[in-house]
Design an enzyme around this catalytic site. Structure first.
Site, PDB file in Angstrom:
ATOM      1  N   SER A 190      31.198  35.510 -23.986  1.00  0.00           N
ATOM      2  CA  SER A 190      30.103  35.892 -24.878  1.00  0.00           C
ATOM      3  C   SER A 190      30.402  35.602 -26.349  1.00  0.00           C
ATOM      4  O   SER A 190      29.468  35.492 -27.146  1.00  0.00           O
ATOM      5  CB  SER A 190      29.791  37.382 -24.723  1.00  0.00           C
ATOM      6  OG  SER A 190      30.965  38.145 -24.924  1.00  0.00           O
ATOM      7  N   ASP A 246      27.748  45.257 -31.646  1.00  0.00           N
ATOM      8  CA  ASP A 246      27.298  46.148 -30.574  1.00  0.00           C
ATOM      9  C   ASP A 246      28.445  46.880 -29.870  1.00  0.00           C
ATOM     10  O   ASP A 246      28.258  47.401 -28.790  1.00  0.00           O
ATOM     11  CB  ASP A 246      26.502  45.333 -29.550  1.00  0.00           C
ATOM     12  CG  ASP A 246      27.336  44.187 -28.979  1.00  0.00           C
ATOM     13  OD1 ASP A 246      28.520  44.075 -29.349  1.00  0.00           O
ATOM     14  OD2 ASP A 246      26.803  43.404 -28.165  1.00  0.00           O
ATOM     15  N   HIS A 274      30.862  42.777 -29.601  1.00  0.00           N
ATOM     16  CA  HIS A 274      30.708  41.498 -30.312  1.00  0.00           C
ATOM     17  C   HIS A 274      30.565  41.712 -31.816  1.00  0.00           C
ATOM     18  O   HIS A 274      30.374  42.837 -32.270  1.00  0.00           O
ATOM     19  CB  HIS A 274      29.476  40.767 -29.765  1.00  0.00           C
ATOM     20  CG  HIS A 274      29.485  40.670 -28.272  1.00  0.00           C
ATOM     21  ND1 HIS A 274      28.711  41.477 -27.478  1.00  0.00           N
ATOM     22  CD2 HIS A 274      30.217  39.884 -27.447  1.00  0.00           C
ATOM     23  CE1 HIS A 274      28.957  41.182 -26.207  1.00  0.00           C
ATOM     24  NE2 HIS A 274      29.865  40.232 -26.150  1.00  0.00           N
TER      25      HIS A 274
END
Ligand SMILES: *[C@@H]1O[C@H](CO)[C@@H](O)[C@H](O)[C@H]1NC(C)=O
Ligand SMILES: *[C@@H]1O[C@H](CO)[C@@H](O)[C@H](O)[C@H]1NC(C)=O
Ligand SMILES: *[C@@H]1O[C@H](CO)[C@@H](O)[C@H](O)[C@H]1NC(C)=O
Length: 381
Positions: free
Chosen positions: A42, A346, A349
């Site tokens: 991610s 978040d 990240h």
């Protein structure tokens, strides 16, 4: 007179020296990479997981894209700044069938990806089934079929020809890797001890090596490899009872990074003609987090888009989820007023601002081995 003459002489010498220094630096030309092919999780996913498992919800993407854009951030990722820094468009995700243009590369990264294939489902562990070996299969398929299609001897043709890379994009392109974090944290979330995770590192890196060798076998020569960041500073790993980054996890990341660096040294010897840059993302991220206020950031360990607890992070409800408060349903992330001064987006990240800062820190190569700028990463030191 005499004094002035000597001054002029000294000045002349200085100018000469400066000119020579400039010559040494610019004697190597910019690389002009025609494409970037990225493998990762991610940290560099530009839409893979979203295409396969459902879109990252708002407020992801709000700052730059003004809506969800397949990224786990309020805006751009380091890989976006890399593509932009090379004068290329943002990378389309290989898995994204809609609106993608692969002329200047493709992104095989998906959120939750690991290097090693996992034995758990995504539902059980949050880890993606699209591990690095799967990304390698996808890259091989992309390489072969994109060229068949471009030659026009496949059943499809037409517009696709203008959406796929030229053959030289594969030999002259930059291959970027940002993966491994989830192999470490995934093990910990499955309750392995740090020692057990450490013991799995040789196998993890063996599989990483297989992926790099596979790209090299297909003609790739330029590699840009990110190490893993300070996982012990992220709210999803942090020990909520302690203040600050959790040392054992940061030590684990550093232990892994040292082994990765050793592997890169080994690969330089084994892979004929390969130019490999090892990039110290750990140092960049840790510098920013530990000196946040110096660089204009606030609350370095607190999630911007989250809900509750010391770090504004709740394992049960993530960014973009919904919680009930005083009988009212509220969107998690509404509390995030100014992501431009926050580092953690978040809980897992980073914000666009932190990603931009990280890119600026690494782009000139001062924290890379060898220390070579991004735009010169086709040259050996
Ligand atoms: C998954 O199971 C196989 C077979 O037992 C094992 O070799 C492999 O290491 C396991 N993978 C992980 C990530 O634990
Ligand atoms: C894909 O992107 C390239 C480079 O930006 C551009 O030249 C080309 O026209 C695009 N293809 C389509 C079909 O829009
Ligand atoms: C890990 O340990 C925690 C706390 O003991 C437990 O709640 C959780 O179910 C365990 N997870 C796994 C995958 O075994």
């Amino acid at each position: 007179m005499e004094q002035g003459g000597r001054k002029t002489h000294v000045l002349f010498l200085l100018v000469l020296l400066a000119t020579q220094l400039v010559n040494v630096t610019i004697s190597k030309s910019l690389c002009d990479f025609p494409a970037v092919f990225n493998f990762g999780d991610s940290n560099s996913d530009t839409g893979g997981l979203s295409a396969a498992f459902g879109q990252a919800p708002p407020p992801n993407g709000e700052t730059f894209f003004h809506g969800p854009a397949g990224r786990y951030s309020d805006g751009r990722l380091v890989i976006d700044f890399i593509a932009h820094g090379l004068g290329l468009p943002y990378l389309s995700a290989f898995l994204d069938a809609l609106g993608s243009n692969f002329t200047h590369g493709a992104n095989f990264a998906t959120g939750g990806s690991t290097i090693r294939p996992q034995n758990t489902t995504r539902h059980q562990s949050g880890l993606s089934p699209i591990s690095l070996n799967v990304q390698s299969y996808q890259f091989n398929d992309f390489h072969l079929r994109s060229q068949t299609i471009r030659k026009g001897n496949a059943k499809v043709g037409g517009v696709f020809k203008d959406l796929l890379p030229k053959p030289e994009a594969f030999s002259r392109g930059l291959y970027t890797f940002d993966i491994g974090q989830n192999d470490l944290t995934g093990g910990l979330l499955l309750n392995l001890t740090i020692e057990q995770v450490k013991a799995s590192i040789p196998d993890i890196l063996d599989q990483f090596k297989t992926a790099v060798k596979s790209v090299h076998g297909r003609g790739g020569r330029y590699f840009w490899i990110h190490n893993t960041g300070p996982i012990g500073c992220l709210p999803y790993v942090i020990n909520p009872d302690k203040i600050g980054c959790t040392n054992p996890f940061n030590e684990l990341a550093q232990f892994y990074n040292q082994k990765l660096k050793d592997l890169v040294d080994q690969l330089r010897e084994e892979l004929h003609g390969a130019v490999i840059t090892y990039v110290d993302i750990y140092k960049a991220r840790y510098t920013l987090i530990s000196q946040a206020s110096k660089y204009g950031f606030e609350h370095p360990l607190r999630a911007c888009c989250g809900h509750g607890g010391k770090y504004n992070y709740n394992t049960q409800v993530g960014c973009g989820g919904k919680v009930r408060e005083n009988g009212k349903e509220i969107l998690v992330g509404k509390s995030c007023k100014d992501p431009s001064v926050m580092i953690i987006w978040d809980g897992i990240h980073y914000t666009e601002a932190a990603n931009k800062w990280t890119f600026d820190y690494i782009v000139e190569g001062s924290f890379s081995d060898p220390s070579i700028p991004l735009r010169m990463a086709c040259h050996r030191k």
